[in-house]
Design an enzyme around this catalytic site. Sequence first.
Site, mmCIF file in Angstrom:
data_model
loop_
_atom_site.group_PDB
_atom_site.id
_atom_site.type_symbol
_atom_site.label_atom_id
_atom_site.label_comp_id
_atom_site.label_asym_id
_atom_site.label_seq_id
_atom_site.Cartn_x
_atom_site.Cartn_y
_atom_site.Cartn_z
ATOM 1 N N PRO A 5 14.931 -5.817 8.304
ATOM 2 C CA PRO A 5 16.051 -4.966 7.581
ATOM 3 C C PRO A 5 15.858 -3.653 7.440
ATOM 4 O O PRO A 5 16.807 -3.171 6.915
ATOM 5 C CB PRO A 5 15.649 -5.753 5.993
ATOM 6 N N ASP A 28 20.107 1.848 18.279
ATOM 7 C CA ASP A 28 20.637 2.894 17.382
ATOM 8 C C ASP A 28 19.513 3.894 17.039
ATOM 9 O O ASP A 28 18.739 3.531 16.349
ATOM 10 C CB ASP A 28 21.311 2.347 16.076
ATOM 11 N N LYS A 50 25.881 2.236 15.636
ATOM 12 C CA LYS A 50 25.679 1.287 14.673
ATOM 13 C C LYS A 50 27.155 0.612 14.404
ATOM 14 O O LYS A 50 28.199 1.370 14.177
ATOM 15 C CB LYS A 50 25.295 1.609 13.268
ATOM 16 N N GLY A 76 18.041 -6.968 11.119
ATOM 17 C CA GLY A 76 17.690 -8.070 10.793
ATOM 18 C C GLY A 76 17.506 -9.239 11.611
ATOM 19 O O GLY A 76 16.518 -8.920 12.731
ATOM 20 N N ASP A 77 18.143 -10.249 11.653
ATOM 21 C CA ASP A 77 17.964 -11.327 12.539
ATOM 22 C C ASP A 77 19.095 -11.240 13.223
ATOM 23 O O ASP A 77 20.242 -11.550 12.643
ATOM 24 C CB ASP A 77 17.685 -12.742 11.772
ATOM 25 N N GLY A 179 17.714 -1.072 1.759
ATOM 26 C CA GLY A 179 16.146 -2.352 1.652
ATOM 27 C C GLY A 179 15.254 -1.840 2.529
ATOM 28 O O GLY A 179 15.383 -1.881 3.821
#
Length: 511
Positions: A5, A28, A50, A76-77, A179
């Site tokens: 994240p 990125d 992005k 993330g995933d 986050g």
Amino acid sequence: MGAGPGDPNLLTLRAAELLAKADAVVLDVETQGALLRHCREGVEILEVVKGDALPRSGQYVKLAKGGLLVVRVCEGDPTLFSSINEEVAACAAAEVDFEIVPGVPPATGVLTYAGIPAATEVPEFRVVDAAQEQDWASHAACRGTLVIYNGIGEAVPIGRALIAGGKPDTTPVAVSSGGTTTEQYTVVSTLGRLQADLKHAGFTEPALIVVGEAVTQRDKLSWFETKPLFGWRVLVPRTKEQSRSLSEQLVAYGAVPEEVPTISVEPPRTPQQMDRAIKGLVTGRYEWVAFTSANAVKAVREKFEEYGLDARAFAGLKVAAVGDATARALVEFGVKPDLLPSGEQSSEGLVAEWPPYDSMLDPINRVLLPRADISTDTLVAGLTELGWECDDVTAYRTVRAAPPPAPIREAIKGGGFDAVLFTSSSTVRNLVGIAGKPHNVTVIAVIGPQTAKTAEEFGLRVDVMSDKPSATALAAALAEYGAKQRQAALAVGDTPRRPSQNRRGARRRAR
């Protein structure tokens, strides 16, 4: 490959392994550039913007088709609300083998960093993509934690829809952006108060909306955003080699360190003096060798390597170190110091514990001092009084580094830094010389009384001084200062603010 994240330290071991082997990396650079530290030198970097679902797929599929290992980095995933199907299809069509490496998803990672338990003592954990979902009434029946991706722009209408679907307007809600990074920013509210509480928050994607009673645990479980220097931008004006461990310590306190070299360490202009000293050290000319800095240890070590010597050449010699950092550098070299000040770690502290020369006990009365070209005479004078003869040898030169880039200079003078750490008087003089004086909102932290005196001579207000003259103690003192400032704000009902947020024109927002 899932990058997690945001925090680069949340990378999986498999992902790090593949990055180390990669011939080319697709990512990125602005948001994921920190991951390149896992890559070997010379890896090809294919930068993407992005949000691009299919960036240069033809280019990197062609590289893979040619036998290269290409790693495509995803947020993330990669299988959770991510558009990798087209890229996987391009690999399959080109008959290129592919592997999908999971990553820590924001749905759990961001919540953990925000102090919100994802699915503790609840029967359900539901994750929804607001970019695709329209029927919010169906999610009002969620009996546990509801996590919403891509919904920050419609947070208030979503809250109203959940209330209309049967959720009480008192249901706790948390909104968190940035986050797992030091930009993480979380607002706690309720469905009924979302509009008022988000009005001036300034949230942007990526952000998560968390709905449910789990949000109430944040007061007890918040560990990341409550770090003593969370989000503080701290200037570390040292040489690159010296600042690494200090920066790592600051990161542990939640800070964002920026290393700005103010001193460049260079060999002496004429090497003959050091050559004679090393020869004398090997042939038994000295009883003691005293090291007053890690740089001096490095200079001697490099000379040893030049002559094919190692730590065994110190056999029969007594070795002194001025402080803990110097002692660590010696131990890494394979030499355990015989003398280390138990009190003040300085030349004065070393002299205070140095034994006087005794012709009955000491067969040789000579001490080697490999030091910087700008060293003071305190140690030489003190040892001479104790009956020792000193060979004060220039092991290295310290020169002022080049000025930092314009944005750094502007941040220093304009209050963009929350704190600056001065580890010597020379760092004060050199930083002011190459970049100007820090802004008056910036917290000034110094390593000892002499550095404090120099800072005050330049018109700087000293806010923090370490109890020991070591970089580790200085960082700890700054963290203690930050913790006290935070506690003082909370005690009177104020929102803790970083020093840079107190300068005129700084954007204000509650945390």
